[in-house]
Every structure is written in structure tokens, then in C-alpha cells.
Design an enzyme around this catalytic site. Structure first.
Site, PDB file in Angstrom:
ATOM      1  N   ASP A  46      -3.476   6.327   0.577  1.00 43.20           N
ATOM      2  CA  ASP A  46      -2.204   5.676   0.636  1.00 43.20           C
ATOM      3  C   ASP A  46      -1.166   6.829   0.837  1.00 43.20           C
ATOM      4  O   ASP A  46      -1.115   7.818   0.269  1.00 43.20           O
ATOM      5  CB  ASP A  46      -2.202   4.988  -0.750  1.00 43.20           C
ATOM      6  CG  ASP A  46      -2.763   3.662  -0.803  1.00 43.20           C
ATOM      7  OD1 ASP A  46      -3.112   3.183   0.392  1.00 43.20           O
ATOM      8  OD2 ASP A  46      -3.025   3.088  -1.637  1.00 43.20           O
ATOM      9  N   LYS A  68       2.107   1.839   2.862  1.00 47.75           N
ATOM     10  CA  LYS A  68       2.825   0.855   2.981  1.00 47.75           C
ATOM     11  C   LYS A  68       4.386   1.405   3.017  1.00 47.75           C
ATOM     12  O   LYS A  68       5.376   0.649   2.551  1.00 47.75           O
ATOM     13  CB  LYS A  68       2.610  -0.177   1.913  1.00 47.75           C
ATOM     14  CG  LYS A  68       1.146  -0.692   2.216  1.00 47.75           C
ATOM     15  CD  LYS A  68       1.012  -1.876   1.420  1.00 47.75           C
ATOM     16  CE  LYS A  68      -0.269  -2.423   1.486  1.00 47.75           C
ATOM     17  NZ  LYS A  68      -0.352  -3.703   0.997  1.00 47.75           N
ATOM     18  N   MET A 183       7.360   0.254 -10.539  1.00 45.75           N
ATOM     19  CA  MET A 183       8.344  -0.513  -9.452  1.00 45.75           C
ATOM     20  C   MET A 183       9.471  -1.337 -10.206  1.00 45.75           C
ATOM     21  O   MET A 183       9.647  -2.344  -9.842  1.00 45.75           O
ATOM     22  CB  MET A 183       7.169  -1.382  -8.751  1.00 45.75           C
ATOM     23  CG  MET A 183       5.985  -0.692  -8.183  1.00 45.75           C
ATOM     24  SD  MET A 183       4.952  -1.691  -7.226  1.00 45.75           S
ATOM     25  CE  MET A 183       3.761  -2.019  -8.660  1.00 45.75           C
TER      26      MET A 183
HETATM   27  N1  SAH Z   1      -1.838   2.757  -8.843  1.00 49.60           N
HETATM   28  C1  SAH Z   1      -0.491   3.397  -9.258  1.00 49.60           C
HETATM   29  C2  SAH Z   1       0.593   2.588  -9.130  1.00 49.60           C
HETATM   30  C3  SAH Z   1       0.797   1.666  -7.881  1.00 49.60           C
HETATM   31  S1  SAH Z   1       2.204   1.092  -7.679  1.00 49.60           S
HETATM   32  C4  SAH Z   1      -0.863   4.424 -10.608  1.00 49.60           C
HETATM   33  O1  SAH Z   1      -1.810   3.780 -11.169  1.00 49.60           O
HETATM   34  O2  SAH Z   1      -0.010   5.163 -10.657  1.00 49.60           O
HETATM   35  C5  SAH Z   1       3.329   2.239  -7.310  1.00 49.60           C
HETATM   36  C6  SAH Z   1       4.445   2.450  -8.360  1.00 49.60           C
HETATM   37  O3  SAH Z   1       3.920   3.530  -9.289  1.00 49.60           O
HETATM   38  C7  SAH Z   1       5.753   3.116  -7.889  1.00 49.60           C
HETATM   39  O4  SAH Z   1       6.674   2.229  -7.424  1.00 49.60           O
HETATM   40  C8  SAH Z   1       6.215   3.838  -9.288  1.00 49.60           C
HETATM   41  O5  SAH Z   1       6.844   2.936 -10.318  1.00 49.60           O
HETATM   42  C9  SAH Z   1       4.899   4.321  -9.730  1.00 49.60           C
HETATM   43  N2  SAH Z   1       4.474   5.767  -9.377  1.00 49.60           N
HETATM   44  C10 SAH Z   1       3.527   6.393  -8.799  1.00 49.60           C
HETATM   45  N3  SAH Z   1       3.719   7.593  -8.605  1.00 49.60           N
HETATM   46  C11 SAH Z   1       4.704   7.860  -9.176  1.00 49.60           C
HETATM   47  C12 SAH Z   1       5.136   9.177  -9.680  1.00 49.60           C
HETATM   48  N4  SAH Z   1       5.024  10.299  -8.744  1.00 49.60           N
HETATM   49  N5  SAH Z   1       6.294   9.221 -10.236  1.00 49.60           N
HETATM   50  C13 SAH Z   1       7.108   8.346 -10.687  1.00 49.60           C
HETATM   51  N6  SAH Z   1       6.542   6.858 -10.530  1.00 49.60           N
HETATM   52  C14 SAH Z   1       5.328   6.805  -9.844  1.00 49.60           C
END
Ligand code: SAH
Length: 259
Positions: A46, A68, A183
Site C-alpha cells: 500500500d 490508493k 482519517m
Molecule cells: N491500517 C492503518 C490505518 C489505515 S487508515 C493503521 O493501522 O495504522 C489511514 C490513516 O491512518 C491515515 O489517514 C492516518 O489517519 C493514519 N496514519 C497512518 N499512518 C500514519 C502516520 N505515519 N502518521 C499519522 N497518521 C497515520
């Protein structure tokens, strides 16, 4: 020093491992995911997965982008699930690598369902989710015995594009001292209004953690009343985790990661 026998599972040809890459910093990968990377024939990854993590894969492995965002063409979820099935049926060892944890606010469950329907064996390898790793790197505890005995993880943006309507915002506002929102930036105004209408204090501390655990991490703190103005003025960028609750107050003292 003896090397311990970690008994990693056998990555059988024709199977899919649904793995979490963590929030950014490659050092946060689990040993199981590292093992999966070294064994995989194909890594289907991803957008938020760091290039250095992909480089841990075997030199013969093929990388397939399924993200995406980032201006690249958007892959349809059915296409991604079908691709996993197709690769597994060709007897590949398929590592499906997702940001954070594969089962937190992603399409992990849908991919599992498709694999089950096609009779493809799979394994789920957890990763450090952004709402845990990101807070650690921002020096914000999820819980502290002086402030909160509960935490809630919420998505601020559903597949339909809006804040979730099956969340009881009034209960959350009153019952969950710490809210960790994924998000959440697009609809932060709506989230703030729902919480304030339900009685949350406008002085409640808020932190926005951008690009957490990467060398571009940035944290901005404010209050619920001012959060949208501060978000706009600071020009803080996504991906971002938003934390609402009293443990945000530890940030100043506990902040340790200064990339
Ligand atoms: N499966 C992922 C989340 C996917 S949804 C997890 O467990 O972290 C994607 C959202 O995750 C982003 O919009 C943001 O809110 C958060 N996110 C993912 N990586 C991030 C990062 N390095 N810093 C801040 N927010 C992050």
C-alpha cells in the site's frame, strides 16, 4: 551468544500473509513481517509503506503497488483482492503489506473474505497501528492512571466519505476520555461540533500528529475549540492522527523524537 530458535512459520507457496508494516519507521516492523518479506515471491503493498521496508524483500521478489493515494492510479478493492487470489493460485508466496496494522481501518477483513471464498490459506501478521506507534513517537500516552482508563479508536472518514453515522458521538463525548481519530482531518469541523454539542469541554486538549514515526513527523497541539483554525494555520499535512483527551498534556514533557 546463541541465536534463539524463533520457529517462524513456513510461508507455503499458494498462501497469502496479510501483514502490517507499522506506521512508517522501518524499525517498527515485527520479526514475523521481516521473515515474511524475506520469503515472499510477491509483495503487494500500500501507499504508506516505506520504500526501505520493501527493500528488505528478497532481490527476486516482485513488488506490486496496490495503493490508493500519492497521485498514482487508484486500485479498485475488488481488483486487489482478486490479484491476491490470482497470485496465490499461481503458487506464489504472497505478502500483502499494509500500513500500520492490517486489521485497523483498512480493507483487511474484505481481503480475508475473498481469500476464504477462493479457498486460499492465509495468515494475519499484526503491525503497530498509527494510533499506537504515532502516539508513542509524539510522547503522548494512550492511557495514564492519572487521566484515563479507556481509549477509543475512531475513523473520521468512512467508505461513504463522511464521518461514521453508526458512532454514538454523545456516548463517546461523555464516556471516552481519550479519542484517537484516524482519517479525521477532512471532517474535523464536524467531529468537533458533535463533541461540543454533546458536552465535551471546548478546552479539551487536542494533538495532531502528522507523518508519525517518519523523519517528517510534526505534532501540533491546541484545544477542541481552536482545532480546525490551528490545523489550517499550521498547514500540517496528512496522514495525520488526531488525539483528543487529557493525555495530550504529557506531550510537552514527554516529547523525545525530534527528527
Ligand atoms: N491500517 C492503518 C490505518 C489505515 S487508515 C493503521 O493501522 O495504522 C489511514 C490513516 O491512518 C491515515 O489517514 C492516518 O489517519 C493514519 N496514519 C497512518 N499512518 C500514519 C502516520 N505515519 N502518521 C499519522 N497518521 C497515520
Amino acid at each position: 551468544m546463541n541465536t534463539p530458535d524463533l520457529s517462524f512459520p513456513d510461508f507455503a507457496p499458494g498462501s497469502v500473509w496479510l501483514a502490517g508494516a507499522g506506521p512508517g519507521d522501518p524499525a517498527l516492523l515485527t520479526l514475523a513481517v521481516y521473515h515474511g518479506l524475506q520469503e515472499a515471491d510477491v509483495v503487494v503493498y500500500d501507499a504508506l509503506v516505506d520504500q526501505r521496508i520493501l527493500e528488505l524483500a528478497s532481490p527476486d521478489a516482485i513488488w506490486e503497488y496496490a495503493g490508493k493515494r500519492g497521485g498514482r492510479p487508484s486500485a479498485d478493492q475488488n481488483d486487489i483482492s482478486d490479484k491476491l487470489v490470482d497470485l496465490a493460485q499461481k503458487k506464489k508466496r504472497v505478502l500483502r503489506l499494509k500500513g500500520g496494522d492490517p486489521m485497523v481501518f483498512g480493507r483487511g477483513p474484505q481481503e480475508c473474505e475473498t481469500l476464504i471464498a477462493a479457498g486460499i490459506p492465509f495468515r494475519i501478521l499484526p503491525g503497530i497501528t498509527a494510533g499506537i506507534g504515532g502516539l508513542a513517537y509524539a510522547g503522548i500516552p494512550l492511557t495514564s492512571r492519572d487521566t484515563n482508563a479507556a481509549v477509543t479508536f475512531i475513523t473520521g472518514h468512512t467508505a461513504g466519505g463522511d464521518i461514521p453515522d453508526d458512532v454514538d458521538w454523545e456516548c463517546l463525548s461523555k464516556g471516552s476520555p481519550t479519542l484517537v481519530i484516524y482519517m479525521g482531518s477532512k471532517h474535523l469541523d464536524k467531529i468537533r461540533d458533535r463533541l461540543l454539542e454533546s458536552g465535551r469541554s471546548e478546552n479539551e486538549p487536542v494533538a495532531m500528529i502528522s507523518k508519525a514515526t517518519t523523519d517528517q513527523q510534526q505534532t501540533v497541539t491546541t484545544t477542541l475549540k481552536h482545532c480546525t483554525d490551528v490545523m489550517a494555520a499550521s498547514e500540517i499535512v496528512t496522514p495525520m492522527i488526531i488525539v483528543i483527551g487529557p493525555t495530550v498534556c504529557y506531550h510537552e514533557a514527554f516529547s523525545w523524537f525530534h527528527p
